[in-house]
Design an enzyme around this catalytic site. Structure first.
Site, mmCIF file in Angstrom:
data_model
loop_
_atom_site.group_PDB
_atom_site.id
_atom_site.type_symbol
_atom_site.label_atom_id
_atom_site.label_comp_id
_atom_site.label_asym_id
_atom_site.label_seq_id
_atom_site.Cartn_x
_atom_site.Cartn_y
_atom_site.Cartn_z
ATOM 1 N N GLU A 150 -4.240 -1.289 16.028
ATOM 2 C CA GLU A 150 -4.413 0.218 15.610
ATOM 3 C C GLU A 150 -5.891 0.564 15.760
ATOM 4 O O GLU A 150 -6.261 1.440 15.158
ATOM 5 C CB GLU A 150 -4.035 0.114 13.833
ATOM 6 C CG GLU A 150 -2.724 -0.643 13.457
ATOM 7 C CD GLU A 150 -1.487 0.248 13.771
ATOM 8 O OE1 GLU A 150 -1.978 1.471 14.324
ATOM 9 O OE2 GLU A 150 -0.512 -0.052 13.534
ATOM 10 N N HIS B 1 -0.675 -3.318 4.035
ATOM 11 C CA HIS B 1 0.830 -3.213 3.855
ATOM 12 C C HIS B 1 1.231 -3.306 2.177
ATOM 13 O O HIS B 1 1.909 -4.366 1.861
ATOM 14 C CB HIS B 1 1.650 -4.330 4.518
ATOM 15 C CG HIS B 1 1.330 -4.135 6.058
ATOM 16 N ND1 HIS B 1 2.137 -5.068 7.027
ATOM 17 C CD2 HIS B 1 0.843 -3.305 6.793
ATOM 18 C CE1 HIS B 1 1.882 -4.716 8.202
ATOM 19 N NE2 HIS B 1 1.180 -3.519 8.227
ATOM 20 N N GLU C 145 -6.524 8.118 -13.983
ATOM 21 C CA GLU C 145 -7.629 8.226 -13.295
ATOM 22 C C GLU C 145 -7.409 8.632 -11.843
ATOM 23 O O GLU C 145 -8.361 8.649 -11.082
ATOM 24 C CB GLU C 145 -8.561 7.094 -13.756
ATOM 25 C CG GLU C 145 -8.990 7.136 -15.212
ATOM 26 C CD GLU C 145 -10.082 6.436 -15.527
ATOM 27 O OE1 GLU C 145 -10.920 6.018 -14.668
ATOM 28 O OE2 GLU C 145 -10.361 6.486 -16.601
ATOM 29 N N HIS D 94 5.847 1.348 6.141
ATOM 30 C CA HIS D 94 4.943 0.773 6.917
ATOM 31 C C HIS D 94 3.720 0.273 5.980
ATOM 32 O O HIS D 94 3.405 -0.921 5.864
ATOM 33 C CB HIS D 94 4.362 1.247 8.164
ATOM 34 C CG HIS D 94 3.390 0.574 8.858
ATOM 35 N ND1 HIS D 94 3.164 0.948 10.414
ATOM 36 C CD2 HIS D 94 2.649 -0.557 8.760
ATOM 37 C CE1 HIS D 94 2.443 0.055 10.828
ATOM 38 N NE2 HIS D 94 2.023 -0.887 9.976
ATOM 39 N N HIS E 24 -6.402 -0.596 6.706
ATOM 40 C CA HIS E 24 -5.013 -0.246 6.833
ATOM 41 C C HIS E 24 -4.059 -1.792 6.000
ATOM 42 O O HIS E 24 -4.670 -3.092 6.515
ATOM 43 C CB HIS E 24 -4.400 -0.086 8.108
ATOM 44 C CG HIS E 24 -2.869 -0.672 8.430
ATOM 45 N ND1 HIS E 24 -2.054 0.070 7.611
ATOM 46 C CD2 HIS E 24 -2.178 -1.163 8.956
ATOM 47 C CE1 HIS E 24 -0.891 -0.456 7.983
ATOM 48 N NE2 HIS E 24 -1.035 -1.067 8.727
HETATM 49 P P1 13P Z 1 -2.906 -6.149 14.399
HETATM 50 O O1 13P Z 1 -2.588 -7.582 14.066
HETATM 51 O O2 13P Z 1 -2.890 -5.841 15.697
HETATM 52 O O3 13P Z 1 -3.969 -5.653 13.451
HETATM 53 O O4 13P Z 1 -1.454 -5.285 13.642
HETATM 54 C C1 13P Z 1 -0.991 -5.561 12.258
HETATM 55 C C2 13P Z 1 -0.476 -4.126 11.812
HETATM 56 O O5 13P Z 1 -0.374 -4.192 10.333
HETATM 57 C C3 13P Z 1 0.033 -3.155 12.765
HETATM 58 O O6 13P Z 1 0.031 -1.737 11.867
HETATM 59 ZN ZN ZN Z 2 0.574 -2.382 9.830
#
Ligand code: 13P
Ligand code: ZN
Length: 277
Positions: free
Chosen positions: A120, A146, A174, A215, A144
């Site tokens: 990413e 999950h 808040e 995602h 980023h």
């Molecule tokens: P990477 O292992 O390449 O960082 O990818 C993980 C991920 O969450 C892709 O969206």
């Molecule tokens: Zn991801």
């Protein structure tokens, strides 16, 4: 002042801590999620003694940014696990330098054994560019994760900025103070690469955070605490909303739009008018 290990440099230490924090929250199964940090001049000088004698080859990113020419980033590695970063930084994270054209990176430290920056990285890079411009240079972190409940919400809410912003604002008092501009929503897209990078960075001109449907979550911030805190706040609000729905009980009361407006003077914020009734 010199450091005996690169892990002692404050920027690297803070980066590693955030990887561990995210892992402990349960947001980083396997190699899920990634983190990048745009280094200050001081960070670069503090880490330079640990750089490789010879930097590795330049790799084109498929995206370009004028305001990141010559920048240095700490990045997690592609396919690397957040839970392992604290155990072996040099194998799981690295430092990359951006070239004078602002379109390629090369590794100057870490990512041992042929590892590469996160898949990413194009998204992180374009969003660093957009957030740097939007915050007059204050933004340094793109993250980023999950986040479980944020992902769950993308199956049951319409995928638009207004709906997500209102649900999150109204699920915990808040939230509007922390993201008064609201939050963006990117429809399902193939992870990695330039397309999701462009779609996300379009939203991040006006928001600090964006949801990636089915995602995860994508957030920005001036430092590790603020960026992590934003992700934590958004995910917690999503969790509360999911718990409410899962209870199967009718909602008897909630935070009204007038309540939201009443928060504004007390916290010196202006909520995004497009998201208020
Ligand atoms: P990477 O292992 O390449 O960082 O990818 C993980 C991920 O969450 C892709 O969206
Ligand atoms: Zn991801």
């Amino acid at each position: 002042m010199g450091y005996t290990k690169i892990e002692e440099v404050p920027a690297v230490c803070g980066f590693i801590r955030m990887c561990t924090d995210g892992w402990e929250q349960g947001w980083h199964e396997r190699n899920g999620g990634n983190l990048t940090y745009r280094m200050s001049k001081k960070d670069v000088e503090e880490t330079r003694p640990f750089f490789d004698a010879e930097p590795r080859e330049w790799v084109n990113m498929g995206v370009q940014a004028d305001n990141l020419k010559g920048a240095y980033f700490i990045t997690t590695g592609s396919g690397k696990f957040m839970r392992n970063v604290q155990l072996d930084a040099a194998s799981n994270i690295g430092i990359v330098e951006i070239n004078d054209a602002g379109d390629s990176w090369r590794i100057v430290w870490g990512l041992a054994g042929g590892a590469r920056p996160t898949s990413e990285f194009p998204s992180h890079f374009l969003n660093h560019s957009v957030r740097l411009a939007a915050t007059n240079g204050a933004n340094r972190v793109i993250y980023h994760c999950h986040a479980t409940n944020v992902i769950a919400l993308t199956f049951i809410l319409p995928l638009d900025d207004r709906t997500f912003s209102r649900v999150l604002w109204k699920s915990m008092t808040e939230c509007p103070v922390i993201f008064p501009e609201g939050i963006g929503v990117v429809p399902w897209m193939v992870p990695g690469g330039a397309e999701i990078a462009r779609a996300t960075s379009k939203l991040m001109t006006k928001y600090q955070a964006a949801v990636w449907a089915h995602h995860g979550l994508f957030v920005s911030g001036p430092d590790f605490d603020t960026a992590f805190g934003l992700a934590h706040t958004i995910e917690k609000s999503a969790e509360i909303y999911m718990k409410i729905l899962s209870s199967g009980k009718p909602i008897l009361q909630t935070i009204t739009d007038d309540d939201l407006r009443a928060i504004e003077p007390a916290f010196h914020i202006t909520l995004n008018r497009d998201f208020l009734d």
